[in-house]
Design an enzyme around this catalytic site. Sequence first.
Site, short mmCIF file in Angstrom:
data_model
loop_
_atom_site.label_atom_id
_atom_site.label_comp_id
_atom_site.label_asym_id
_atom_site.label_seq_id
_atom_site.Cartn_x
_atom_site.Cartn_y
_atom_site.Cartn_z
N GLU A 1 54.10 25.66 -7.08
CA GLU A 1 55.55 25.39 -7.08
C GLU A 1 55.82 23.89 -6.93
O GLU A 1 56.79 23.37 -7.47
CB GLU A 1 56.21 26.21 -5.95
N LYS B 1 56.82 29.44 2.49
CA LYS B 1 57.70 28.79 1.50
C LYS B 1 59.07 28.50 2.14
O LYS B 1 59.12 28.21 3.32
CB LYS B 1 57.79 29.65 0.24
N HIS C 1 50.31 23.11 -4.33
CA HIS C 1 50.82 24.44 -4.66
C HIS C 1 51.49 24.42 -6.03
O HIS C 1 52.13 23.44 -6.40
CB HIS C 1 51.80 24.92 -3.59
N ASN D 1 51.78 31.44 3.54
CA ASN D 1 52.65 30.36 3.09
C ASN D 1 54.08 30.91 3.05
O ASN D 1 54.42 31.69 2.16
CB ASN D 1 52.19 29.90 1.70
N GLU E 1 45.05 29.99 -7.11
CA GLU E 1 46.27 30.79 -7.25
C GLU E 1 46.71 30.78 -8.72
O GLU E 1 47.40 29.85 -9.15
CB GLU E 1 47.39 30.21 -6.38
N GLY F 1 54.12 35.69 -6.83
CA GLY F 1 55.46 36.25 -6.68
C GLY F 1 55.85 37.21 -7.79
O GLY F 1 57.01 37.61 -7.90
N SER G 1 50.24 37.47 -5.16
CA SER G 1 50.59 38.90 -4.98
C SER G 1 49.54 39.69 -4.20
O SER G 1 49.28 40.86 -4.50
CB SER G 1 50.86 39.56 -6.34
P1 13P Z 1 52.85 35.65 -3.37
O1 13P Z 1 51.86 36.24 -2.40
O2 13P Z 1 54.27 35.90 -2.99
O3 13P Z 1 52.53 36.01 -4.77
O4 13P Z 1 52.66 34.05 -3.27
C1 13P Z 1 51.40 33.50 -3.32
C2 13P Z 1 51.52 32.07 -2.98
O5 13P Z 1 52.12 31.30 -3.72
C3 13P Z 1 50.90 31.60 -1.74
O6 13P Z 1 50.88 30.22 -1.68
#
Ligand code: 13P
Length: 249
Positions: free
Chosen positions: A96, A11, A94, A9, A166, A172, A212
Site C-alpha cells: 500500500e 493499517k 508494504h 498490521n 505479500e 485484503g 488474506s
Molecule cells: P490482509 O490480511 O487483510 O489480506 O492484509 C495483509 C497485509 O497487507 C498485511 O500487511
Amino acid sequence: MRTQIVAGNWKMNKNLEETEALLSELSAKLPDTNAEVIVAPTFVNLASAVRHLQSSVVQVAAQNMHFEESGAFTGEISADMLLNIGVTTVILGHSERRSLFNEDDAFLAKKVQTALAKDMRIIFCFGEELEERKNNNHFAVVSSQLKNALFNLDTAQWQHLVLAYEPVWAIGTGETATPEQAQEMHAFIRKTIAEAYTPELADEVTILYGGSVKPTNAGEIFSQPDVDGGLIGGASLKCDDFIAIVQAI
Ligand code: 13P
C-alpha cells in the site's frame, strides 16, 4: 531453527480506546507460543501501545517511517521518534505504501539504510501484482524488489531483517495464495538470497507470508517448510481470529 513471527498490521484502523481494548484482550488471551507476536497500530497509538504492553510478550512495530533524521518533512515520522517511545521494529515496503504513496525500491532502500543505521529491526514487504503473476513475471519482480532494496547490505545487517512476501492480489481480497504458491515463492526467495550471499544466510532469514491469512487457512500456510509465520491484516483486528492464527503456527 528460524525465528517464527506472527505480526498484525492494523493499517489505518482502531482509535485509542479500540487499540487499548484489543491489546488488553490480546495479552489476556495469548496462548503459550514459540513465535514472536507483534502488532503494528497506527502512529498516534504507538506510544500508548508500548505502555500498554510493558509486561506482555507482545511487541509493537510501526507501519512506516521516513529516512531523514528530522526537519521539514510535514507529516512524516523519524526513526529516532520511534526509538524514543520504545518502538524498535518497523514495517517497510508494504504494497500500500508502494502503490498508493509511490514508494519505489530506491526510496525504500534509503529507509532500510536509516533503520539499520539506527539498529532497528525491519519487516520488509514485497510481492507481485496480479498482472505480473498472470504474465508469469512474479519471480523476476520479487527478485528485483529484493535486489534493489536489500542486496547492497552486508551479511551482518541481514540479522536485522525479516522478509514478508505479500502478493498484492492476495491482500485484503480474500484470495490467498495456495500453500503451494507460498512455498514455491518462499523457496525461490531463499534460493535468490543464497546466490547473492550464502546458503547459510538464506537458511537463517525469517520469511513471513501475508495476504488474506485467516484462522481457516493459517495452519496449512504455516506448515510449509519455508514459511516462518505471517503478516496479518484484516484478521489481526479481531482478537479471536488473531489468536487462532498465532495458535496455528
Ligand atoms: P490482509 O490480511 O487483510 O489480506 O492484509 C495483509 C497485509 O497487507 C498485511 O500487511
